[in-house]
Enzyme design. Structure first.
Site, PDB file in Angstrom:
ATOM      1  N   TYR A   1       1.191  -0.999   0.195  1.00  0.00           N
ATOM      2  CA  TYR A   1       0.083  -0.198   0.009  1.00  0.00           C
ATOM      3  C   TYR A   1       1.172   0.810   0.092  1.00  0.00           C
ATOM      4  O   TYR A   1       2.532   1.208   0.684  1.00  0.00           O
ATOM      5  CB  TYR A   1      -0.810   0.102   1.112  1.00  0.00           C
ATOM      6  CG  TYR A   1      -1.802  -0.919   1.740  1.00  0.00           C
ATOM      7  CD1 TYR A   1      -2.372  -1.945   0.097  1.00  0.00           C
ATOM      8  CD2 TYR A   1      -2.648  -1.214   2.419  1.00  0.00           C
ATOM      9  CE1 TYR A   1      -3.348  -2.826   0.396  1.00  0.00           C
ATOM     10  CE2 TYR A   1      -3.327  -1.930   2.725  1.00  0.00           C
ATOM     11  CZ  TYR A   1      -4.017  -2.866   1.372  1.00  0.00           C
ATOM     12  OH  TYR A   1      -5.189  -3.903   1.470  1.00  0.00           O
TER      13      TYR A   1
ATOM     14  N   SER B   1     -13.241  -4.412   0.939  1.00  0.00           N
ATOM     15  CA  SER B   1     -14.138  -4.191  -0.179  1.00  0.00           C
ATOM     16  C   SER B   1     -16.039  -4.062   0.277  1.00  0.00           C
ATOM     17  O   SER B   1     -16.579  -4.877  -0.601  1.00  0.00           O
ATOM     18  CB  SER B   1     -14.202  -4.155  -0.959  1.00  0.00           C
ATOM     19  OG  SER B   1     -12.633  -4.140  -1.785  1.00  0.00           O
TER      20      SER B   1
ATOM     21  N   LYS C   1     -23.168   6.044  -5.557  1.00  0.00           N
ATOM     22  CA  LYS C   1     -22.649   7.273  -6.067  1.00  0.00           C
ATOM     23  C   LYS C   1     -21.620   7.472  -7.632  1.00  0.00           C
ATOM     24  O   LYS C   1     -21.596   8.853  -8.068  1.00  0.00           O
ATOM     25  CB  LYS C   1     -20.897   8.131  -5.230  1.00  0.00           C
ATOM     26  CG  LYS C   1     -19.836   7.235  -5.566  1.00  0.00           C
ATOM     27  CD  LYS C   1     -19.295   7.646  -4.223  1.00  0.00           C
ATOM     28  CE  LYS C   1     -17.940   6.711  -3.549  1.00  0.00           C
ATOM     29  NZ  LYS C   1     -16.663   7.028  -3.530  1.00  0.00           N
TER      30      LYS C   1
END
Length: 346
Positions: free
Chosen positions: A53, A234, A244
């Protein structure tokens, strides 16, 4: 905040875990520290990261998220109250720069990866150390149509467990887990651990959300019977379950706006299911994202639900999902949508 037992350990982790994959990419270090402070103040004691990450990762930002967390830990005196989880990445086409391009789940790589993570995290030990995905050929990251192929020189799970055992004995990691794993993989880890007195996996970190409930098919029973609880990642399906992105909307700075190649949860059947879930939420006076998170929170085989946020407003909203108890009729309606659109985005 609700806390649940991590596998067969003495550790109790918050039902909401703070994910970190945007820190150092979409989020600055200052923004990440603000999120961490707020999450801990809200009762979250579980922080999940990985050596690869932020995501997407490259040679320039590799390990930056762990460094950001380490800088935050350096300013605090409550390390013993926090549960820090990270992961080792095996080989991948986009990680050719990692450990000279020979990153494996073998003893040499595990020892180096653990030591590097400890240094970046500014800590003496890692509470939960996970293999990020299997080194062997298997179906994960949405891959379907399994076809067995020769394993080549793939590192045996027994060797991986032996190397992790050394790290546990050295006091560098406390417990181990797997991620993006299959039912066979979980069974094999447990079998080898029992037969060779190796560390037993305490968790499995796999995707789980209203568009992808594959975990329920072959792994939920393992999670329940063997106390290898799910760390659900997730849970909002890359944010799509907030609604959205419906009607081809592209919100500024949103993940799928910045990274349009991530189409896993924008398949036509997934969009149709998302529309129905959002409608259900609004009919019950709920925010769609909070309803999606509340559903994950309510599953008994879930140990912790890994939330991630780009903004503080998103983080606050995600944390508030803890206060939502879905009525039975709404759960039935959610399951009805799922029955009509079974796992549209595995």
């Amino acid at each position: 905040m609700e806390y649940r037992q991590l596998g067969q350990t003495e550790i109790r982790v918050s039902l909401l875990c703070l994910g970190s994959m945007t820190w150092g990419g979409q989020n600055t270090e200052a923004e990440a520290h603000e999120q961490l402070d707020h999450a801990v103040d809200a009762g979250i004691n579980f922080i999940d990261t990985a050596e690869m990450y932020p995501f997407p990762v490259d040679s320039g930002n590799f390990g930056q998220t762990e460094t950001i967390i380490g800088n935050w830990l350096k300013k605090r005196n409550d390390r013993d109250r926090l549960v820090i989880a990270t992961k080792i990445a095996p080989a991948s086409d986009n990680l050719s720069f990692l450990r000279d391009g020979n990153n494996r789940l073998d003893r040499k790589n595990i020892e180096q990866a653990v030591n590097d993570s400890l240094k970046r995290l500014n800590t003496d030990y890692i509470d939960l150390y996970q293999t990020h995905w299997p080194e062997r050929q298997a179906n994960f990251f949405g891959k379907l149509d399994y076809k067995h192929s020769a394993e080549g020189d793939c590192t045996p799970i027994e060797e991986t467990l032996a190397a992790l055992d050394d790290m546990v004995r050295a006091g560098k990691i406390r417990y181990i887990g797997v991620s993006n794993e299959t039912p066979w993989g979980v069974a094999e880890h447990l079998r080898i651990a029992a037969g060779a007195a190796r560390p037993r996996i305490v968790s499995i970190q796999n995707p789980y959300n209203l568009l992808n409930r594959i975990f329920e098919v072959g792994l939920a029973e393992f999670a329940h019977r063997e106390q290898v609880g799910l760390l659900a990642y997730s849970p909002l399906a890359f944010g799509t379950l907030s609604g959205k992105y419906l009607e081809n909307t592209q919100p500024q700075d949103a993940r799928l706006t910045l990274y349009p190649n991530f189409q896993r949860y924008l398949k036509p059947n997934g969009v149709r299911a998302t529309e129905q879930y959002c409608l259900l939420a609004r009919e019950h006076g709920l925010d769609p994202a909070q309803m999606a998170l509340a559903f994950i929170n309510s599953r008994p085989f879930v140990t912790s639900n890994i939330i991630g946020a780009r903004t503080m407003a998103q983080l606050r909203s995600n944390i508030e999902s803890m206060n939502i108890m879905l009525p039975d009729d709404l759960v039935e309606a959610i399951n009805a949508v799922h029955a009509d659109n079974p796992n549209p985005c595995p």
